[in-house]
Design a protein around this motif. Structure first.
Motif, short mmCIF file in Angstrom:
data_model
loop_
_atom_site.label_atom_id
_atom_site.label_comp_id
_atom_site.label_asym_id
_atom_site.label_seq_id
_atom_site.Cartn_x
_atom_site.Cartn_y
_atom_site.Cartn_z
N MET A 1 0.76 -1.19 0.06
CA MET A 1 -0.07 0.25 -0.58
C MET A 1 0.90 1.65 -0.26
O MET A 1 1.57 1.19 0.90
CB MET A 1 -0.83 -0.08 0.84
N GLU A 2 0.97 2.19 -0.71
CA GLU A 2 1.45 3.51 -1.07
C GLU A 2 1.17 4.27 -0.66
O GLU A 2 -0.50 4.81 -1.19
CB GLU A 2 2.12 3.43 -2.09
N LYS A 3 1.12 5.07 0.05
CA LYS A 3 0.53 6.28 0.86
C LYS A 3 1.40 7.77 -0.33
O LYS A 3 2.56 7.68 -0.51
CB LYS A 3 0.48 6.75 2.26
N VAL A 4 0.77 9.27 0.01
CA VAL A 4 1.69 10.12 -0.04
C VAL A 4 1.53 11.29 0.61
O VAL A 4 0.45 11.71 1.27
CB VAL A 4 1.16 10.93 -1.68
N GLU A 5 2.35 11.40 1.09
CA GLU A 5 2.67 12.49 1.90
C GLU A 5 3.80 14.14 1.41
O GLU A 5 4.48 13.44 0.30
CB GLU A 5 2.94 12.43 3.25
N ASP A 6 3.26 15.03 1.72
CA ASP A 6 4.17 16.29 1.25
C ASP A 6 5.70 15.79 1.91
O ASP A 6 6.90 16.03 1.25
CB ASP A 6 4.00 17.43 1.44
N ILE A 7 5.97 15.68 2.89
CA ILE A 7 7.04 15.96 3.89
C ILE A 7 6.85 15.05 5.21
O ILE A 7 6.14 15.19 5.72
CB ILE A 7 7.31 17.76 4.90
N VAL A 8 7.92 14.04 5.27
CA VAL A 8 8.24 13.05 6.22
C VAL A 8 8.95 13.29 7.09
O VAL A 8 10.38 13.37 6.70
CB VAL A 8 8.11 11.15 5.41
N ILE A 9 8.79 13.34 7.88
CA ILE A 9 10.13 13.93 9.45
C ILE A 9 9.53 11.95 9.88
O ILE A 9 8.78 11.21 10.63
CB ILE A 9 9.45 14.18 10.97
N VAL A 10 11.25 11.30 9.66
CA VAL A 10 11.54 10.43 11.10
C VAL A 10 12.55 10.19 12.15
O VAL A 10 12.62 10.99 12.55
CB VAL A 10 12.18 9.29 10.08
N GLY A 11 11.13 9.60 13.07
CA GLY A 11 11.45 9.92 15.11
C GLY A 11 10.49 11.46 15.09
O GLY A 11 10.93 12.19 14.39
N ALA A 12 10.34 10.84 16.27
CA ALA A 12 9.86 11.66 17.34
C ALA A 12 10.53 12.27 19.06
O ALA A 12 9.75 11.95 19.66
CB ALA A 12 8.18 11.27 17.56
N GLY A 13 11.47 12.54 18.19
CA GLY A 13 12.02 12.83 19.63
C GLY A 13 12.10 14.67 19.07
O GLY A 13 11.52 14.79 19.23
N THR A 147 3.81 -1.01 4.74
CA THR A 147 3.56 0.37 4.07
C THR A 147 4.30 1.27 3.40
O THR A 147 5.92 1.31 3.04
CB THR A 147 2.84 1.74 5.14
N ILE A 148 3.97 1.51 2.34
CA ILE A 148 5.60 2.52 2.05
C ILE A 148 4.69 3.75 1.29
O ILE A 148 3.38 4.43 1.05
CB ILE A 148 5.91 2.06 0.28
N ILE A 149 5.41 4.60 1.61
CA ILE A 149 5.12 6.67 1.74
C ILE A 149 6.14 7.38 0.34
O ILE A 149 7.18 6.84 0.53
CB ILE A 149 4.86 7.56 3.07
N LYS A 150 5.36 8.03 0.19
CA LYS A 150 6.03 8.57 -1.48
C LYS A 150 6.08 10.53 -0.34
O LYS A 150 4.33 10.74 -0.12
CB LYS A 150 5.11 9.06 -2.38
N THR A 151 7.06 10.51 -1.17
CA THR A 151 7.02 12.68 0.34
C THR A 151 8.06 13.15 -0.98
O THR A 151 8.89 12.80 -1.96
CB THR A 151 7.61 11.64 1.55
N LYS A 152 7.82 13.97 -0.81
CA LYS A 152 8.76 15.11 -1.61
C LYS A 152 9.98 15.38 -0.72
O LYS A 152 11.10 16.20 -1.15
CB LYS A 152 7.38 16.66 -1.58
N ALA A 153 9.79 15.51 0.60
CA ALA A 153 10.84 15.87 1.36
C ALA A 153 10.54 14.89 2.96
O ALA A 153 10.19 14.31 2.58
CB ALA A 153 11.30 17.07 1.87
N LEU A 154 12.18 14.19 2.92
CA LEU A 154 12.40 13.80 3.84
C LEU A 154 13.22 14.30 4.80
O LEU A 154 14.91 14.14 3.89
CB LEU A 154 12.50 11.67 3.51
N ILE A 155 13.02 14.01 6.02
CA ILE A 155 14.04 14.43 7.17
C ILE A 155 14.22 14.04 7.96
O ILE A 155 13.18 12.90 9.36
CB ILE A 155 13.25 15.68 7.56
#
Length: 412
Positions: A1-13, A147-155
């Motif tokens: 399943m692929e989802k689309v997000e503008d900006i993805v931030i990895v880590g909720a610290g 899950t696969i998330i498609k993003t314009k920016a990965l942080i």
């Protein structure tokens, strides 16, 4: 399943949530992926220096957190070898950028304060990133659940074992051969300790005690070269700390003895070599790193969490400036660009962030390592230099590195 997000931030610290909130306040939606099932609270507390409070003010949380944490007015260091006080540094003197402000912040309270300001659904828990793939102007973020998330920016704000940092080409952080034991004790009633930092220096170790974050809670730590002697067992860690503090005041020994085992933890100390930041890719295309994923450092100047807060403010500002335009009405509006135009704007925003943060981070990593080398010396020469000559200078470096302003959240 692929989802689309503008900006993805990895880590909720600290870095991830500060970045997310900064972006949200500037009108940029984002998604935070956190591998655990809830907010991860490790380390109990940290010393928040002046630069951290400026960052917290920028994101709008400074005043509320001040009400929950005591302000410190001095840093006192004592040699357990001689029993003599080596430093008594006041925080009341002004820095180049204004008054100093130092408090011990409860990590749980900070993370909850950041998370509670975010729109519902911003944080997706139980979302472990396992790999990253390129797809034209996007990145495909693969999660452990398929899950696969498609993003314009990965942080990447995913800590010392960062998947994003590895994708950018960074090597794993180096082990220092040192470890930190951290503890926290709740006295249930007013402990009565003065609002100051009390440190004790010995042969091969440094400890901090009587660090109150409020009227009832006290945070303490001990860092030591003898990592192989320290077992990851809270009861044995308590014994190890007590053995190192045999010459410390009785009230210090009592704090260790009364700390519950669930509130003692061990952290091997790792850092990134400064030259890795000189030549490495802090950002590449539409990907970048912040916090411990970017600049893990030793805790000797207590700037790890503080600099992560700085990173979040600077990244949010640089990325929002790249994506948004200031209209005459004063409202921010997202431009409608082609995929290639958006990619180039994101790339430029992340490059500006990397340029602004590279040398600041190099200075902090280097200072922390040098201060730690002398403060935790186990040789006669380094111990003599620390206790007799360098103690005031080393302490002064803490204030100098904290006398910094990461700026406001603004796209103008």
């Amino acid at each position: 399943m692929e989802k689309v997000e503008d900006i993805v931030i990895v880590g909720a610290g600290i870095a991830g949530l500060t970045t997310s909130l900064g972006l949200q306040k500037l009108g940029v939606r984002n998604l935070v992926l956190e591998s655990s099932h809830s907010l991860r609270i490790t380390g109990f507390a940290f010393i928040a220096w002046t630069n951290a409070w400026r960052a917290l003010d920028a994101v709008g949380l400074g005043d509320s957190l001040r009400q929950q944490h005591k302000q410190f007015y001095s840093n006192v260091a004592t040699s357990t070898i001689t029993g003599h006080q080596t430093t008594d540094m006041s925080f009341k003197a002004k820095g180049k950028l204004g008054d100093h402000e130092v408090r011990c912040v409860n990590r749980k309270l900070l993370l909850e304060a950041l998370a509670n300001e975010l729109p519902s659904g911003t944080i997706r828990f139980s979302s472990k990133v396992v790999s990253i793939e390129e797809s034209g102007f996007y990145k495909l973020v693969h999660l452990a659940d398929g899950t696969i998330i498609k993003t314009k920016a990965l942080i990447g704000c995913d800590g010392v074992n960062s998947v994003v940092a590895k994708w950018l080409g960074f090597k794993a952080p180096a082990f220092t051969g040192r470890a930190a034991i951290r503890g926290w004790i709740n006295f249930k009633s007013n402990h009565g300790f003065e609002p100051k930092i009390s440190q004790f220096m010995g042969i091969g170790f440094r400890s901090g005690f009587l660090i109150p974050n409020d009227d009832t809670g006290v945070y303490w730590f001990l860092t030591s070269h003898k990592e192989k002697e320290i077992e990851d067992d809270p009861a044995k860690m308590k014994q190890f700390v007590s053995s190192k503090l045999a010459n410390a005041p009785d009230e210090i020994k009592t704090i260790v003895e009364n700390t519950e085992l669930d509130y003692i933890m061990l952290s091997p100390l790792r850092y990134r070599h400064p030259w890795d930041l000189i030549w490495g890719n802090i950002s590449k295309g539409n990907v970048c790193v912040l916090g411990d994923a970017f600049h893990p450092m030793t805790p000797d100047i207590a700037q790890g969490a503080c600099s992560a807060l700085e990173d979040g403010i600077v990244l949010a500002r640089c990325l929002a400036r790249a994506l948004l335009t200031k209209e005459q009405s004063g409202e921010s509006k997202e431009k409608v660009d082609s995929e290639s135009e958006q990619y180039m704007k994101i790339e430029m925003g992340l490059k500006n962030y990397a340029k602004e943060r590279r040398w600041r981070s190099i200075v902090l990593i280097t200072t922390a390592y040098v201060v730690g080398f002398f403060q935790q010396g186990d040789g006669k020469l380094t111990t003599f230099l620390r206790d007799k000559l360098l103690a005031p200078f080393l302490s002064e470096l803490l204030l100098k590195r904290a006398d910094f302003d990461c700026g406001k959240l603004s796209i103008s």
